[in-house]
Design a protein around this motif. Sequence first.
Motif, PDB file in Angstrom:
ATOM      1  N   GLU A 254       0.820  -1.293  -0.006  1.00  0.00           N
ATOM      2  CA  GLU A 254      -0.166  -0.048   0.077  1.00  0.00           C
ATOM      3  C   GLU A 254       0.870   1.381   0.052  1.00  0.00           C
ATOM      4  N   ASN A 255       2.075   0.978   0.643  1.00  0.00           N
ATOM      5  CA  ASN A 255       2.737   2.298   0.702  1.00  0.00           C
ATOM      6  C   ASN A 255       4.031   2.613   0.082  1.00  0.00           C
ATOM      7  N   PHE A 256       4.767   1.439  -0.527  1.00  0.00           N
ATOM      8  CA  PHE A 256       5.998   1.589  -0.891  1.00  0.00           C
ATOM      9  C   PHE A 256       6.230   0.702  -2.152  1.00  0.00           C
ATOM     10  N   LYS A 257       5.326  -0.299  -2.501  1.00  0.00           N
ATOM     11  CA  LYS A 257       5.696  -1.096  -3.550  1.00  0.00           C
ATOM     12  C   LYS A 257       6.327  -0.616  -4.883  1.00  0.00           C
ATOM     13  N   ASP A 258       5.570   0.326  -5.503  1.00  0.00           N
ATOM     14  CA  ASP A 258       5.815   0.926  -6.928  1.00  0.00           C
ATOM     15  C   ASP A 258       6.493   2.187  -6.644  1.00  0.00           C
ATOM     16  N   LYS A 259       7.429   2.365  -5.679  1.00  0.00           N
ATOM     17  CA  LYS A 259       8.042   3.756  -5.669  1.00  0.00           C
ATOM     18  C   LYS A 259       9.627   3.259  -5.663  1.00  0.00           C
ATOM     19  N   GLU A 260      10.479   4.300  -6.143  1.00  0.00           N
ATOM     20  CA  GLU A 260      11.968   4.008  -6.266  1.00  0.00           C
ATOM     21  C   GLU A 260      12.540   4.666  -4.797  1.00  0.00           C
ATOM     22  N   LEU A 261      13.035   3.852  -4.150  1.00  0.00           N
ATOM     23  CA  LEU A 261      13.296   3.974  -2.906  1.00  0.00           C
ATOM     24  C   LEU A 261      14.837   3.854  -2.709  1.00  0.00           C
ATOM     25  N   SER A 262      15.675   4.825  -1.980  1.00  0.00           N
ATOM     26  CA  SER A 262      16.885   4.416  -1.654  1.00  0.00           C
ATOM     27  C   SER A 262      17.101   3.743  -0.638  1.00  0.00           C
ATOM     28  N   ASP A 263      18.276   3.150  -0.317  1.00  0.00           N
ATOM     29  CA  ASP A 263      18.589   2.151   0.708  1.00  0.00           C
ATOM     30  C   ASP A 263      18.151   2.847   2.095  1.00  0.00           C
ATOM     31  N   SER A 264      18.490   4.187   2.290  1.00  0.00           N
ATOM     32  CA  SER A 264      18.102   4.756   3.491  1.00  0.00           C
ATOM     33  C   SER A 264      16.725   5.058   3.855  1.00  0.00           C
ATOM     34  N   GLU A 265      15.998   5.176   2.649  1.00  0.00           N
ATOM     35  CA  GLU A 265      14.492   5.238   2.832  1.00  0.00           C
ATOM     36  C   GLU A 265      13.959   3.893   2.962  1.00  0.00           C
ATOM     37  N   ILE A 266      14.478   2.832   2.389  1.00  0.00           N
ATOM     38  CA  ILE A 266      14.030   1.273   2.910  1.00  0.00           C
ATOM     39  C   ILE A 266      14.315   1.217   4.274  1.00  0.00           C
ATOM     40  N   ILE A 267      15.539   1.500   4.856  1.00  0.00           N
ATOM     41  CA  ILE A 267      15.724   1.255   5.970  1.00  0.00           C
ATOM     42  C   ILE A 267      14.895   2.166   7.249  1.00  0.00           C
ATOM     43  N   SER A 268      14.431   3.478   6.770  1.00  0.00           N
ATOM     44  CA  SER A 268      13.649   4.155   7.448  1.00  0.00           C
ATOM     45  C   SER A 268      12.203   3.527   7.614  1.00  0.00           C
ATOM     46  N   ALA A 269      11.816   2.835   6.412  1.00  0.00           N
ATOM     47  CA  ALA A 269      10.479   2.239   6.443  1.00  0.00           C
ATOM     48  C   ALA A 269      10.530   1.016   7.422  1.00  0.00           C
ATOM     49  N   LEU A 270      11.739   0.277   7.447  1.00  0.00           N
ATOM     50  CA  LEU A 270      11.653  -0.754   8.297  1.00  0.00           C
ATOM     51  C   LEU A 270      11.812  -0.436   9.749  1.00  0.00           C
ATOM     52  N   ALA A 271      12.374   0.616  10.019  1.00  0.00           N
ATOM     53  CA  ALA A 271      12.362   1.163  11.203  1.00  0.00           C
ATOM     54  C   ALA A 271      11.053   1.578  11.878  1.00  0.00           C
ATOM     55  N   LYS A 272      10.204   2.464  10.954  1.00  0.00           N
ATOM     56  CA  LYS A 272       9.079   2.818  11.140  1.00  0.00           C
ATOM     57  C   LYS A 272       7.808   1.605  11.276  1.00  0.00           C
ATOM     58  N   PHE A 273       8.065   0.529  10.336  1.00  0.00           N
ATOM     59  CA  PHE A 273       6.967  -0.509  10.196  1.00  0.00           C
ATOM     60  C   PHE A 273       8.022  -1.845  10.405  1.00  0.00           C
ATOM     61  N   PRO A 274       8.152  -2.094  11.777  1.00  0.00           N
ATOM     62  CA  PRO A 274       8.997  -3.396  11.894  1.00  0.00           C
ATOM     63  C   PRO A 274       8.322  -4.741  11.722  1.00  0.00           C
ATOM     64  N   LYS A 275       7.144  -4.650  11.179  1.00  0.00           N
ATOM     65  CA  LYS A 275       6.350  -5.717  10.666  1.00  0.00           C
ATOM     66  C   LYS A 275       6.982  -5.969   9.234  1.00  0.00           C
ATOM     67  N   LEU A 276       7.626  -5.091   8.367  1.00  0.00           N
ATOM     68  CA  LEU A 276       8.011  -5.262   7.156  1.00  0.00           C
ATOM     69  C   LEU A 276       9.390  -6.156   7.292  1.00  0.00           C
ATOM     70  N   ILE A 277       9.953  -6.193   8.425  1.00  0.00           N
ATOM     71  CA  ILE A 277      11.385  -6.927   8.448  1.00  0.00           C
ATOM     72  C   ILE A 277      11.305  -8.350   8.315  1.00  0.00           C
ATOM     73  N   GLU A 278      11.765  -8.837   7.482  1.00  0.00           N
ATOM     74  CA  GLU A 278      11.968 -10.500   7.426  1.00  0.00           C
ATOM     75  C   GLU A 278      12.558 -11.257   8.715  1.00  0.00           C
ATOM     76  N   ARG A 279      11.983 -12.259   8.718  1.00  0.00           N
ATOM     77  CA  ARG A 279      12.371 -12.820  10.261  1.00  0.00           C
ATOM     78  C   ARG A 279      12.338 -14.467  10.044  1.00  0.00           C
ATOM     79  N   PRO A 280      13.000 -14.835  10.971  1.00  0.00           N
ATOM     80  CA  PRO A 280      13.912 -14.490  12.201  1.00  0.00           C
ATOM     81  C   PRO A 280      15.179 -14.129  11.686  1.00  0.00           C
ATOM     82  N   ILE A 281      15.967 -13.147  12.268  1.00  0.00           N
ATOM     83  CA  ILE A 281      17.080 -12.868  12.063  1.00  0.00           C
ATOM     84  C   ILE A 281      18.133 -13.342  12.888  1.00  0.00           C
ATOM     85  N   VAL A 282      19.122 -14.178  12.917  1.00  0.00           N
ATOM     86  CA  VAL A 282      20.027 -14.537  13.901  1.00  0.00           C
ATOM     87  C   VAL A 282      21.584 -14.049  13.759  1.00  0.00           C
ATOM     88  N   ILE A 283      21.928 -13.406  14.743  1.00  0.00           N
ATOM     89  CA  ILE A 283      23.407 -12.986  14.715  1.00  0.00           C
ATOM     90  C   ILE A 283      24.178 -13.853  15.837  1.00  0.00           C
TER      91      ILE A 283
END
Length: 113
Positions: free
Chosen positions: A66-95
């Motif tokens: 609904e908000n990002f799919k067809d937009k040209e986003l920079s890496d920093s804009e994508i990271i901002s979207a992930l921080a604002k909408f954490p549901k978008l983060i692929e999971r699980p991440i193991v470090i």
Amino acid sequence: MITIYHNNRCRKSREGLQILEESGKEFKVVKYLEDTPSEEKLKEIIELLGIKPLELVRKNEAIWKENFKDKELSDSEIISALAKFPKLIERPIVINGKKAVVGRPPENISTII
């Protein structure tokens, strides 16, 4: 210390957590929907994963479509979207130290523990 960025409502994330529990190693659980990583932390995670920010996005989520799919986003804009909408983060991440994987499939986790 091993860290898992976990969403208990996700089957793959629960499977990843089980792999860590069965490993017998110490680990920390970060419930990233409640304790959202900062943009700076997301940059670190992406760097450890060795991927582009877009590769960490769950592109089938309604928020993305609904908000990002067809937009040209920079890496920093994508990271901002992930921080604002954490549901978008692929999971699980193991470090584990300087190594990280996305646990999809969950067996990926075994490669770094």
